[in-house]
Write an enzyme that holds these catalytic residues in place. Structure first.
Site, PDB file in Angstrom:
ATOM      1  N   LEU A 139       0.854  -1.182   0.000  1.00  0.00           N
ATOM      2  CA  LEU A 139       0.000   0.000   0.000  1.00  0.00           C
ATOM      3  C   LEU A 139       0.893   1.236   0.000  1.00  0.00           C
ATOM      4  CD1 LEU A 139      -2.579  -1.178   2.683  1.00  0.00           C
ATOM      5  CD2 LEU A 139      -2.934  -1.083   0.205  1.00  0.00           C
ATOM      6  N   SER A 140       0.310   2.400  -0.252  1.00  0.00           N
ATOM      7  CA  SER A 140       1.161   3.591  -0.310  1.00  0.00           C
ATOM      8  C   SER A 140       1.884   3.820   1.008  1.00  0.00           C
ATOM      9  CB  SER A 140       0.353   4.822  -0.710  1.00  0.00           C
ATOM     10  OG  SER A 140      -0.736   5.026   0.162  1.00  0.00           O
ATOM     11  N   GLU A 141       1.238   3.510   2.148  1.00  0.00           N
ATOM     12  CA  GLU A 141       1.926   3.571   3.437  1.00  0.00           C
ATOM     13  C   GLU A 141       1.424   2.493   4.385  1.00  0.00           C
ATOM     14  OE1 GLU A 141       3.578   7.383   2.143  1.00  0.00           O
ATOM     15  OE2 GLU A 141       1.503   6.710   2.103  1.00  0.00           O
ATOM     16  N   THR A 142       2.361   2.002   5.191  1.00  0.00           N
ATOM     17  CA  THR A 142       2.047   1.146   6.332  1.00  0.00           C
ATOM     18  C   THR A 142       2.534   1.865   7.582  1.00  0.00           C
ATOM     19  OG1 THR A 142       2.220  -0.896   5.049  1.00  0.00           O
ATOM     20  CG2 THR A 142       2.465  -1.084   7.430  1.00  0.00           C
ATOM     21  N   HIS A 167      -2.694  10.296   5.576  1.00  0.00           N
ATOM     22  CA  HIS A 167      -3.791   9.326   5.620  1.00  0.00           C
ATOM     23  C   HIS A 167      -3.494   8.159   6.553  1.00  0.00           C
ATOM     24  CE1 HIS A 167      -1.479   6.877   2.723  1.00  0.00           C
ATOM     25  NE2 HIS A 167      -2.338   5.903   2.944  1.00  0.00           N
TER      26      HIS A 167
END
Length: 209
Positions: free
Chosen positions: A44-47, A73
């Protein structure tokens, strides 16, 4: 014992929309390589990785490729998870200790209000290759410590962008924001955020850019 990782769709009240972030509440700190491997697996774009501290939670964010110093987010997703799963009482402020300093979140009815640092941009010369990578002629270029901000002439220009991600990845920044005033009724501006150098070709929605 296994660790639970939750996926939270931020900036939406509709399943499968918004910007998904993975959130992992750790019993103790883990090494950077392990967290990067988990983020790569989540893809994902960030964890986000949380560790309980005396005055809140330590919070770090990883894309599939690198650690980043600020992410909107995934912070929103982390605050939601802490309240939703009972790790924080509903009336208690969420306090996050991060590489960008102390960030806070408060519940306001059904909303979550985040207090983030203002990373204002300053006008800057366009770096070589930026306009060519985007395929547009900027009307303004600015930069802050994280990103380039590129303004273009119209909403349609933003919507039809098909940038050269390899060329954007070579720029020495986290990402590139492209924006314009909105032509659509009910909106002030439109924007897109490209961060291929950070392992995110395009972020669906961004809270820190």
């Amino acid at each position: 014992m296994g660790l639970r990782i939750s996926q939270v769709d931020a900036f939406t009240d509709t399943p499968f929309e918004g910007n998904p972030a993975a959130v992992c509440l750790l019993p103790s700190a883990r090494d950077d390589g392990w967290m990067q491997s988990v983020a790569r697996e989540m893809n994902l774009s960030e964890t986000a990785f949380l560790v309980h501290q005396a005055d809140g939670f330590g919070l770090r964010w990883f894309t599939p490729a690198v650690e980043v110093a600020l992410c909107g987010h995934a912070t929103l997703a982390s605050a939601h998870l802490l309240w939703e799963e009972g790790h924080l009482p509903p009336a208690r402020q969420a306090r996050f200790h991060t590489k960008s300093g102390l960030l806070t979140g408060d519940r306001a009815g059904e909303w979550i209000e985040l207090d983030f640092p203002a990373k204002r941009e300053e006008a800057a010369p366009a770096p070589p290759g930026l306009a060519e990578a985007l395929g547009v002629t900027p009307t303004y270029v600015g930069r802050n410590q994280f990103d380039y901000l590129v303004e273009v002439d119209a909403e349609a220009t933003v919507r039809r962008l098909t940038p050269n991600h390899a060329a954007l990845a070579a720029l020495p920044v986290r990402g590139v924001i492209v924006t314009s005033r909105a032509d659509s009724a009910g909106y002030d501006f439109v924007s897109r955020f490209f961060a291929p150098g950070s392992g995110v070709p395009e972020d669906p929605v961004t809270g820190s850019a």
